[in-house]
Design a protein around this motif. Structure first.
Motif, PDB file in Angstrom:
ATOM      1  N   LYS A   1       0.733  -1.084   0.100  1.00 57.82           N
ATOM      2  CA  LYS A   1      -0.036   0.124  -0.213  1.00 57.82           C
ATOM      3  C   LYS A   1       0.933   1.263  -0.027  1.00 57.82           C
ATOM      4  CE  LYS A   1      -4.122  -2.249   2.263  1.00 57.82           C
ATOM      5  NZ  LYS A   1      -5.018  -1.998   3.121  1.00 57.82           N
ATOM      6  N   GLU A   2       1.155   1.902  -0.985  1.00 60.24           N
ATOM      7  CA  GLU A   2       1.962   2.808  -1.323  1.00 60.24           C
ATOM      8  C   GLU A   2       1.302   3.992  -1.681  1.00 60.24           C
ATOM      9  OE1 GLU A   2       4.719   2.096  -4.219  1.00 60.24           O
ATOM     10  OE2 GLU A   2       5.766   0.550  -3.209  1.00 60.24           O
ATOM     11  N   LYS A   3       1.670   5.130  -1.171  1.00 58.34           N
ATOM     12  CA  LYS A   3       1.100   6.711  -1.582  1.00 58.34           C
ATOM     13  C   LYS A   3       1.166   6.916  -3.207  1.00 58.34           C
ATOM     14  CE  LYS A   3       2.572   9.134   2.474  1.00 58.34           C
ATOM     15  NZ  LYS A   3       3.329  10.175   3.117  1.00 58.34           N
ATOM     16  N   VAL A   4      -0.146   7.145  -3.637  1.00 60.04           N
ATOM     17  CA  VAL A   4      -0.165   7.574  -4.853  1.00 60.04           C
ATOM     18  C   VAL A   4       0.438   8.872  -5.034  1.00 60.04           C
ATOM     19  CG1 VAL A   4      -2.120   8.126  -6.868  1.00 60.04           C
ATOM     20  CG2 VAL A   4      -2.590   6.511  -5.052  1.00 60.04           C
TER      21      VAL A   4
ATOM     22  N   GLU B   1      -2.445   3.584  -2.876  1.00 58.74           N
ATOM     23  CA  GLU B   1      -2.831   2.452  -3.787  1.00 58.74           C
ATOM     24  C   GLU B   1      -3.390   1.287  -3.075  1.00 58.74           C
ATOM     25  OE1 GLU B   1      -0.742   0.451  -7.543  1.00 58.74           O
ATOM     26  OE2 GLU B   1       0.431   1.831  -6.276  1.00 58.74           O
ATOM     27  N   ASN B   2      -4.534   0.884  -3.804  1.00 58.39           N
ATOM     28  CA  ASN B   2      -5.292  -0.422  -3.117  1.00 58.39           C
ATOM     29  C   ASN B   2      -5.617  -0.162  -1.618  1.00 58.39           C
ATOM     30  OD1 ASN B   2      -4.686  -1.696  -5.394  1.00 58.39           O
ATOM     31  ND2 ASN B   2      -2.633  -2.249  -4.781  1.00 58.39           N
ATOM     32  N   GLY B   3      -5.996   1.104  -1.267  1.00 53.26           N
ATOM     33  CA  GLY B   3      -6.195   1.578  -0.102  1.00 53.26           C
ATOM     34  C   GLY B   3      -7.082   2.653   0.121  1.00 53.26           C
TER      35      GLY B   3
END
Length: 280
Positions: A32-35, A120-122
């Motif tokens: 889960k990375e920052k967009v 991302e995905n979060g």
């Protein structure tokens, strides 16, 4: 013993493949990375975007709004007269940006604060708080003998909520509260509300089309002011972002375009402008 050794040699490639499969399975776990920022510029056009300066980055920003193109050839389609804002902006850290600015219309200081990033995905959206304090430079004691220093103050608070849908499309909504200590219409409440919307669509590697609009929610009936609508393009040259646009607001600070937009698109009363953003 020789048979066992031979068997191990034959099984060694299979064991290696199994180990690689196991490691690849571990590596494929979703992270889960920052967009990356939904907007390339610190502003969409007039409306603040959810982009903040990186820690230690220093920005020098020059914003021009020429006069109305309705002046025609006599006024060189507005190019003879301009409102110019000079702004200095600094990234205190990764979640806080501060700035000071001055134009013919106002002095203002502001802060922008990251409350939550899009993940991302979060977490599906980015949330940023923005606040500013402006000093109206057009209210003169010669015109208003009883004018006090604090009467020139305007306070703005916004919640900027954006989502980056893809590498091309980003959208934002901005519920806004602002309070003018002095209003030029008795019927107008000092405390005012607006909601801004804006978006960016990338049309080429370095080019995007940007649009923003703000609806004033409690404007007094009979007010001469209009809701600001701005349309423009961004050019990312690597070292700086160059924004060119048309808008019906000559005011650049928040109170100027939210509460005191004089232009009217339906009458051709619009202003050409640009923002030149240089980061050091």
């Amino acid at each position: 013993m020789k048979k066992i050794t031979l068997l191990l040699l034959l099984l060694l490639p299979l064991l290696s493949f199994a180990q690689e499969d196991l490691l690849s399975g571990i590596d494929s776990v979703a992270t889960k990375e920052k967009v990356a920022s939904a907007f390339k510029g610190l502003k969409i056009v007039n409306l603040e975007s959810t982009k903040l300066a990186a820690k230690g980055d220093f920005y020098f920003i020059v914003a021009h709004r020429f006069a109305s193109i309705k002046t025609g050839f006599e006024g060189f389609f507005g190019l003879d007269n301009a409102v110019t804002q000079i702004k200095f902006l600094y990234g205190l850290n990764d979640w806080a940006t501060v700035s000071v600015a001055r134009s013919e219309l106002a002095y203002d200081v502001s802060g922008k604060f990251n409350l939550h990033s899009q993940i991302e995905n979060g977490f599906p959206i980015a949330i940023v708080g923005f606040t500013s304090l402006a000093f109206n430079n057009t209210l003169k004691e010669s015109n208003y003998p009883n004018m006090r220093f604090e009467d020139r103050m305007t306070y703005v608070a916004q919640l900027l909520i954006s989502r980056k849908f893809s590498e091309k499309l980003s959208l934002e909504v901005a519920p806004t509260f602002f309070h003018e200590n002095f209003v030029d219409l008795d019927a107008q409440d000092n405390s005012q509300y607006a909601i801004g919307v804006g978006g960016r669509y990338k049309i080429a590697k370095r080019w995007s089309v940007n649009v923003d609009y703000a609806a004033h929610l409690n404007r007094a009936s009979g007010s001469p002011y209009n809701n600001p609508l701005s349309i423009g393009v961004d050019l990312d040259t690597g070292g700086h972002v160059f924004q060119m646009h048309f808008t019906n607001s000559q005011g650049i600070h928040e109170a100027g375009f939210l509460g005191q937009t004089t232009g009217d698109w339906s009458k051709g009363d619009i202003f050409f402008g640009f923002n030149l953003i240089r980061v050091f």
